[in-house]
Design a protein around this motif. Structure first.
Motif, short mmCIF file in Angstrom:
data_model
loop_
_atom_site.label_atom_id
_atom_site.label_comp_id
_atom_site.label_asym_id
_atom_site.label_seq_id
_atom_site.Cartn_x
_atom_site.Cartn_y
_atom_site.Cartn_z
N UNK A 171 4.03 -5.36 11.53
CA UNK A 171 3.95 -3.93 11.82
C UNK A 171 3.57 -3.86 13.21
N UNK A 172 4.27 -2.77 13.82
CA UNK A 172 3.63 -2.55 15.24
C UNK A 172 3.79 -1.03 15.09
N UNK A 173 2.80 -0.24 15.82
CA UNK A 173 2.47 0.99 16.01
C UNK A 173 3.01 1.61 17.43
N UNK A 174 3.85 2.61 17.56
CA UNK A 174 4.30 2.92 18.79
C UNK A 174 3.75 4.39 18.82
N UNK A 175 3.13 4.66 19.96
CA UNK A 175 2.52 6.06 20.31
C UNK A 175 3.68 6.59 21.56
N UNK A 229 3.99 21.70 12.23
CA UNK A 229 5.20 22.41 12.89
C UNK A 229 6.18 21.46 13.56
N UNK A 230 5.99 20.45 13.51
CA UNK A 230 7.05 19.13 14.26
C UNK A 230 6.25 17.96 13.39
N UNK A 231 7.12 16.87 13.72
CA UNK A 231 6.75 15.67 13.34
C UNK A 231 6.07 14.61 14.16
N UNK A 232 5.86 14.88 15.43
CA UNK A 232 4.92 14.24 16.17
C UNK A 232 5.47 12.89 17.00
N UNK A 233 4.84 12.34 17.67
CA UNK A 233 5.38 11.11 18.57
C UNK A 233 4.74 9.89 17.93
N UNK A 234 3.99 9.45 16.85
CA UNK A 234 3.68 8.44 16.31
C UNK A 234 4.59 7.87 15.38
N UNK A 235 4.95 6.71 15.61
CA UNK A 235 6.14 5.97 14.75
C UNK A 235 5.39 4.34 14.42
N UNK A 236 5.72 4.02 13.18
CA UNK A 236 5.39 2.64 13.07
C UNK A 236 6.58 1.92 12.34
N UNK A 237 6.72 0.59 12.73
CA UNK A 237 7.92 -0.11 12.25
C UNK A 237 7.61 -1.54 11.82
N UNK A 238 8.07 -1.97 10.56
CA UNK A 238 8.01 -3.15 10.11
C UNK A 238 9.28 -4.07 10.86
N UNK A 239 8.87 -5.32 11.50
CA UNK A 239 9.86 -5.85 12.16
C UNK A 239 10.67 -6.96 11.06
#
Length: 379
Positions: A357-361, A291-301
């Motif tokens: 890689x870092x994961x953000x909540x 229904x939406x895409x949430x608040x979890x994001x990962x990034x590669x520096x």
């Protein structure tokens, strides 16, 4: 009944003895019986407890299921599902999944003769190449932890049903607010309730939801026999947390989108994983089943070695460097050394879980404070 109403009322009724609106904490281990066997449904709190039962009924309602079981942790719930299998059985699962799931599969149940196939499930048809007479279960996460792979639940369910297999979906990253796998054909939905459902980083709990009564009875037997059941106090805390799940998830999604857009073209970010972007792999699937895409994001520096990645991860002031996810507070995590440290380096890197890689909540703080914290930490 709509989701917000279920979150507040499902499974819960005024206490018949006092009229209390909130489900009481039945802090008892055992129950009076009028006569041997005449126990009004409650004998011993390892198996049944009124506070936990109210929570289980609420959890089932949130996932559009008939039955729910609460466990003392997400891994306790996972353990119970694996105990449905026997030596020689085989399981198909994803190549990017929570490190604790990988660990229990490979270090515990593999020792009992259960074989696991770890596949990239971007294209569901790959399952057909691995199914044989020993295959009994397909276990998927979507979105996955931490590279946010989106798996087509309905397409996999179609394949699984044609082969008479069981489909289990770990729905932790989405929460019942964003996605209901049973509606797409899953047999069992698993949650680490510790995360979004509890939502306040103060309870460790897991849950299973299902529609099939025979499957429920088999799992209840394991649940009662093996004893990984939560106490009434934790059940009460989760019931209280659920009452704001819909409000929290809206804020997580709003903040998550803003953070993702801020990071997408940031000069320090080489790659971003968030299913809300149209160029994210299987975005169209996410748009259909979520229904939406949430608040979890990962990034590669970009260009960061392990030391630089550690420096950045430790440089946040509002985001907290910690395990877990889904609480009201924003967290940052280094999967390679934290949540996924139990996965061999070559295996996790093949799935995209690299050292930088870092994961953000993304929590529900003021978005201006979160963006300013990201700006300063990445400088």
């Amino acid at each position: 009944m709509k989701f917000a109403t279920k979150a507040i009322h499902a499974g819960q009724h005024p206490d018949p003895s006092t009229g209390a609106v909130m489900t009481p904490i039945y802090q008892t281990s055992t129950y009076w019986q009028k006569a041997p066997g005449d126990n009004q449904g409650y004998e011993y709190s390892r198996g049944t407890n009124p506070t936990r039962k109210a929570l289980e009924d609420c959890l089932a309602a949130l996932e559009n299921a008939k039955f729910g079981l609460a466990f003392s942790s997400g891994m306790g719930a996972t353990d119970a599902v694996m105990k449905l299998l026997k030596p020689g059985d085989e399981v198909i699962t994803g190549n990017d999944l929570y490190g604790g799931s990988y660990r229990i599969f490979t270090k515990i149940f593999a020792n009992y003769g259960i074989k696991f196939h770890f596949l990239n499930l971007h294209d569901p048809e790959i399952i057909n190449e691995y199914v044989n007479e020993n295959t009994k279960m397909v276990w998927i996460e979507t979105p996955t932890n931490p590279t946010m792979q989106v798996v087509d639940i309905a397409a996999i369910s179609k394949i699984v049903k044609a082969k008479n297999l069981m489909l289990v979906v770990d729905n932790t990253f989405a929460s019942p607010y964003l996605q209901n796998p049973i509606d797409f054909g899953a047999d069992i939905v698993m949650h680490s309730v510790t995360k979004y459902i509890g939502g306040h980083s103060d309870v460790v709990m897991g849950a299973l939801m299902m529609n099939d009564e025979d499957l429920y009875k088999r799992l209840w037997f394991i649940y009662n026999s093996c004893g990984a059941t939560p106490g009434p106090m934790d059940s009460f805390f989760v019931l209280r947390g659920i009452k704001t799940l819909h409000l929290r998830m809206k804020a997580h999604c709003e903040n998550g989108r803003a953070v993702a857009e801020f990071l997408k073209d940031h000069p320090k970010v080489e790659r971003i994983f968030w299913p809300g972007f149209t160029d994210h792999p299987n975005h169209h699937i996410a748009a259909n089943q979520m229904r939406d895409f949430g608040g979890m994001i990962s990034i590669v520096l970009k260009g960061a070695d392990l030391q630089e990645t550690f420096r950045i991860a430790s440089n946040f002031k509002v985001f907290t460097l910690a395990e877990s996810l889904g609480g009201v507070e924003s967290l940052i995590n280094h999967p390679a050394t934290m949540t996924h440290a139990s996965i061999p380096k070559e295996t996790r890197e093949a799935a995209g879980v690299v050292d930088n890689l870092l994961r953000l909540s993304v929590g529900v703080e003021d978005i201006e404070d979160l963006l300013e914290d990201l700006k300063n930490a990445l400088s």
